[in-house]
Design a protein around this motif. Structure first.
Motif, PDB file in Angstrom:
ATOM      1  N   GLN A  21       0.802  -1.215   0.000  1.00 13.71           N
ATOM      2  CA  GLN A  21       0.000   0.000   0.000  1.00 13.71           C
ATOM      3  C   GLN A  21       0.837   1.268   0.000  1.00 13.71           C
ATOM      4  O   GLN A  21       0.273   2.375   0.057  1.00 13.71           O
ATOM      5  N   VAL A  22       2.158   1.136  -0.032  1.00 14.97           N
ATOM      6  CA  VAL A  22       3.028   2.312  -0.006  1.00 14.97           C
ATOM      7  C   VAL A  22       2.807   3.128  -1.277  1.00 14.97           C
ATOM      8  O   VAL A  22       2.851   2.611  -2.392  1.00 14.97           O
ATOM      9  N   GLY A  23       2.555   4.419  -1.096  1.00 15.35           N
ATOM     10  CA  GLY A  23       2.336   5.303  -2.227  1.00 15.35           C
ATOM     11  C   GLY A  23       0.948   5.228  -2.818  1.00 15.35           C
ATOM     12  O   GLY A  23       0.679   5.884  -3.831  1.00 15.35           O
ATOM     13  N   LYS A  24       0.045   4.458  -2.230  1.00 14.55           N
ATOM     14  CA  LYS A  24      -1.302   4.293  -2.754  1.00 14.55           C
ATOM     15  C   LYS A  24      -2.314   4.752  -1.712  1.00 14.55           C
ATOM     16  O   LYS A  24      -2.092   4.631  -0.511  1.00 14.55           O
ATOM     17  N   ALA A  25      -3.415   5.262  -2.181  1.00 17.14           N
ATOM     18  CA  ALA A  25      -4.506   5.617  -1.277  1.00 17.14           C
ATOM     19  C   ALA A  25      -5.199   4.350  -0.789  1.00 17.14           C
ATOM     20  O   ALA A  25      -5.319   3.376  -1.535  1.00 17.14           O
ATOM     21  N   PRO A  26      -5.648   4.320   0.455  1.00 17.42           N
ATOM     22  CA  PRO A  26      -6.336   3.121   0.953  1.00 17.42           C
ATOM     23  C   PRO A  26      -7.611   2.857   0.175  1.00 17.42           C
ATOM     24  O   PRO A  26      -8.364   3.771  -0.147  1.00 17.42           O
ATOM     25  N   GLY A  27      -7.837   1.591  -0.166  1.00 16.21           N
ATOM     26  CA  GLY A  27      -9.008   1.229  -0.956  1.00 16.21           C
ATOM     27  C   GLY A  27     -10.264   1.130  -0.120  1.00 16.21           C
ATOM     28  O   GLY A  27     -10.214   0.964   1.110  1.00 16.21           O
ATOM     29  N   GLY A 174     -25.582  -0.302   8.730  1.00 13.78           N
ATOM     30  CA  GLY A 174     -25.205   0.745   7.796  1.00 13.78           C
ATOM     31  C   GLY A 174     -23.720   1.016   7.856  1.00 13.78           C
ATOM     32  O   GLY A 174     -23.095   0.914   8.904  1.00 13.78           O
ATOM     33  N   SER A 175     -23.140   1.356   6.730  1.00 13.57           N
ATOM     34  CA  SER A 175     -21.710   1.673   6.653  1.00 13.57           C
ATOM     35  C   SER A 175     -21.516   2.815   5.673  1.00 13.57           C
ATOM     36  O   SER A 175     -22.281   2.979   4.712  1.00 13.57           O
ATOM     37  N   GLN A 176     -20.488   3.579   5.919  1.00 16.65           N
ATOM     38  CA  GLN A 176     -20.181   4.729   5.071  1.00 16.65           C
ATOM     39  C   GLN A 176     -18.678   4.947   5.081  1.00 16.65           C
ATOM     40  O   GLN A 176     -18.037   4.894   6.139  1.00 16.65           O
ATOM     41  N   GLU A 177     -18.101   5.167   3.922  1.00 15.65           N
ATOM     42  CA  GLU A 177     -16.672   5.419   3.784  1.00 15.65           C
ATOM     43  C   GLU A 177     -16.468   6.651   2.913  1.00 15.65           C
ATOM     44  O   GLU A 177     -17.069   6.769   1.841  1.00 15.65           O
ATOM     45  N   VAL A 178     -15.649   7.568   3.399  1.00 15.79           N
ATOM     46  CA  VAL A 178     -15.318   8.789   2.667  1.00 15.79           C
ATOM     47  C   VAL A 178     -13.802   8.909   2.621  1.00 15.79           C
ATOM     48  O   VAL A 178     -13.151   8.891   3.677  1.00 15.79           O
ATOM     49  N   ARG A 179     -13.264   9.031   1.433  1.00 11.94           N
ATOM     50  CA  ARG A 179     -11.815   9.142   1.281  1.00 11.94           C
ATOM     51  C   ARG A 179     -11.425  10.576   0.913  1.00 11.94           C
ATOM     52  O   ARG A 179     -11.941  11.145  -0.042  1.00 11.94           O
ATOM     53  N   VAL A 180     -10.544  11.126   1.724  1.00 14.65           N
ATOM     54  CA  VAL A 180      -9.988  12.452   1.473  1.00 14.65           C
ATOM     55  C   VAL A 180      -8.480  12.307   1.375  1.00 14.65           C
ATOM     56  O   VAL A 180      -7.820  11.979   2.377  1.00 14.65           O
ATOM     57  N   ASN A 181      -7.943  12.536   0.157  1.00 13.85           N
ATOM     58  CA  ASN A 181      -6.519  12.332  -0.107  1.00 13.85           C
ATOM     59  C   ASN A 181      -6.136  10.889   0.210  1.00 13.85           C
ATOM     60  O   ASN A 181      -6.612   9.961  -0.399  1.00 13.85           O
ATOM     61  N   PHE A 182      -5.320  10.662   1.225  1.00 13.20           N
ATOM     62  CA  PHE A 182      -4.838   9.320   1.554  1.00 13.20           C
ATOM     63  C   PHE A 182      -5.397   8.830   2.895  1.00 13.20           C
ATOM     64  O   PHE A 182      -4.770   8.026   3.573  1.00 13.20           O
ATOM     65  N   GLU A 183      -6.551   9.343   3.266  1.00 11.98           N
ATOM     66  CA  GLU A 183      -7.169   8.938   4.531  1.00 11.98           C
ATOM     67  C   GLU A 183      -8.633   8.613   4.283  1.00 11.98           C
ATOM     68  O   GLU A 183      -9.354   9.371   3.618  1.00 11.98           O
ATOM     69  N   VAL A 184      -9.081   7.452   4.789  1.00 15.51           N
ATOM     70  CA  VAL A 184     -10.460   7.009   4.646  1.00 15.51           C
ATOM     71  C   VAL A 184     -11.153   7.101   5.996  1.00 15.51           C
ATOM     72  O   VAL A 184     -10.674   6.554   6.995  1.00 15.51           O
ATOM     73  N   ARG A 185     -12.286   7.790   6.038  1.00 20.04           N
ATOM     74  CA  ARG A 185     -13.101   7.865   7.243  1.00 20.04           C
ATOM     75  C   ARG A 185     -14.176   6.796   7.154  1.00 20.04           C
ATOM     76  O   ARG A 185     -14.900   6.708   6.150  1.00 20.04           O
ATOM     77  N   GLN A 221      -2.704   7.094   6.011  1.00 26.18           N
ATOM     78  CA  GLN A 221      -1.374   7.505   6.443  1.00 26.18           C
ATOM     79  C   GLN A 221      -1.398   8.174   7.814  1.00 26.18           C
ATOM     80  O   GLN A 221      -0.522   7.926   8.643  1.00 26.18           O
ATOM     81  N   ILE A 222      -2.390   9.004   8.072  1.00 30.68           N
ATOM     82  CA  ILE A 222      -2.452   9.679   9.368  1.00 30.68           C
ATOM     83  C   ILE A 222      -2.707   8.678  10.485  1.00 30.68           C
ATOM     84  O   ILE A 222      -2.091   8.743  11.562  1.00 30.68           O
ATOM     85  N   THR A 223      -3.607   7.743  10.260  1.00 25.67           N
ATOM     86  CA  THR A 223      -3.893   6.724  11.275  1.00 25.67           C
ATOM     87  C   THR A 223      -2.671   5.852  11.530  1.00 25.67           C
ATOM     88  O   THR A 223      -2.408   5.469  12.676  1.00 25.67           O
ATOM     89  N   ASP A 224      -1.905   5.522  10.482  1.00 24.26           N
ATOM     90  CA  ASP A 224      -0.700   4.710  10.660  1.00 24.26           C
ATOM     91  C   ASP A 224       0.315   5.412  11.539  1.00 24.26           C
ATOM     92  O   ASP A 224       0.996   4.789  12.358  1.00 24.26           O
ATOM     93  N   VAL A 225       0.441   6.721  11.383  1.00 22.27           N
ATOM     94  CA  VAL A 225       1.418   7.466  12.197  1.00 22.27           C
ATOM     95  C   VAL A 225       0.980   7.502  13.658  1.00 22.27           C
ATOM     96  O   VAL A 225       1.810   7.459  14.576  1.00 22.27           O
TER      97      VAL A 225
END
Length: 241
Positions: A21-27, A174-185, A221-225
């Protein structure tokens, strides 16, 4: 020797998966295959069959869901409703404890067949058997504890009825995913609701969901840090100090 080798192999496989996943946005998590998609894609067998005449189907005053006076609220498997999450909790707890104790003991031999007087003559000046033993004790304890918590969360998510229980209660997910840059909420909501608690706007608040499980987090990436490394987590579990 097998256990450390298996542990090392597991850590290596996990690390290799993350290196991809290095260099890739989380799917995103695939929607197909989940309970929500299965509930909407499959049609359960009807419990009872109703025969309706063509006149009843064409009437504007029928009770069908698609009619003018029908109930549009979610009520059966595969229907969608909106879950409103508005959490604003505040709690303050303060405790204080105090304890104090003091004691004094004196023991001596003033008269015993003249023996103390004979011993006093051999003791240094000022010493006497009258106050042979003297003890003092003092104990003080003080404890103070305080808890302060303030949580506020406002969210809305669409949930699907995945099951209708025998007593009429609806199981939703229910589930919801929103991706902003390289971080998925990620937002996940599950629980059980009564059909009567669903409003005319096809909404239900979180405080009317029994067995509610609400998960709000993210990955990227933010969560990993923010998370400690696997080696540190293993060390925290195994090391006793």
């Amino acid at each position: 020797m097998k256990s450390p080798a298996l542990l090392l192999l597991s850590i290596t496989l996990i690390a290799c998966g993350r290196l991809e996943q290095v260099g890739k946005a989380p799917g995103f998590t695939p929607v197909e295959g989940g309970n929500e998609f299965y509930a909407m894609a499959s049609s359960p067998l009807p419990v009872t069959t109703e025969s309706r005449s063509p006149e009843q189907e064409a009437s504007l005053w029928s009770g069908a869901r698609n009619s003018l006076l029908g109930d549009p609220r979610a009520a059966k498997r595969g229907d969608i409703l909106t879950v409103v999450i508005e959490i604003n909790d505040k709690a303050e707890i303060s405790n204080s404890t105090g304890r104090s104790r003091s004691g004094s003991d004196t023991m001596g031999v003033t008269s015993m067949l003249g023996i103390p007087q004979r011993i006093d003559k051999r003791l240094p000046a000022g010493a006497s058997m009258a106050d042979a033993v003297s003890t003092n004790s003092n104990s003080t304890y003080s404890g103070d504890g305080q808890v302060s918590r303030n949580e506020k969360l406002t969210l809305r998510v669409a949930a699907t009825i995945i099951e209708t229980l025998p007593n009429g209660v609806l199981r939703i997910q229910g589930s919801q995913e929103v991706r902003v840059n390289f971080e998925v909420r990620e937002l996940i909501v599950t629980g059980f609701v009564r059909p009567a608690d669903v409003s005319r706007q096809n909404e239900i608040t979180y405080d009317k969901i029994a067995g509610a499980r609400i998960s709000y987090g993210g990955r990227g990436q933010i969560t990993d840090v923010q998370q400690p490394r696997y080696g540190q987590q293993i060390a925290d579990i195994l090391l006793p100090f």
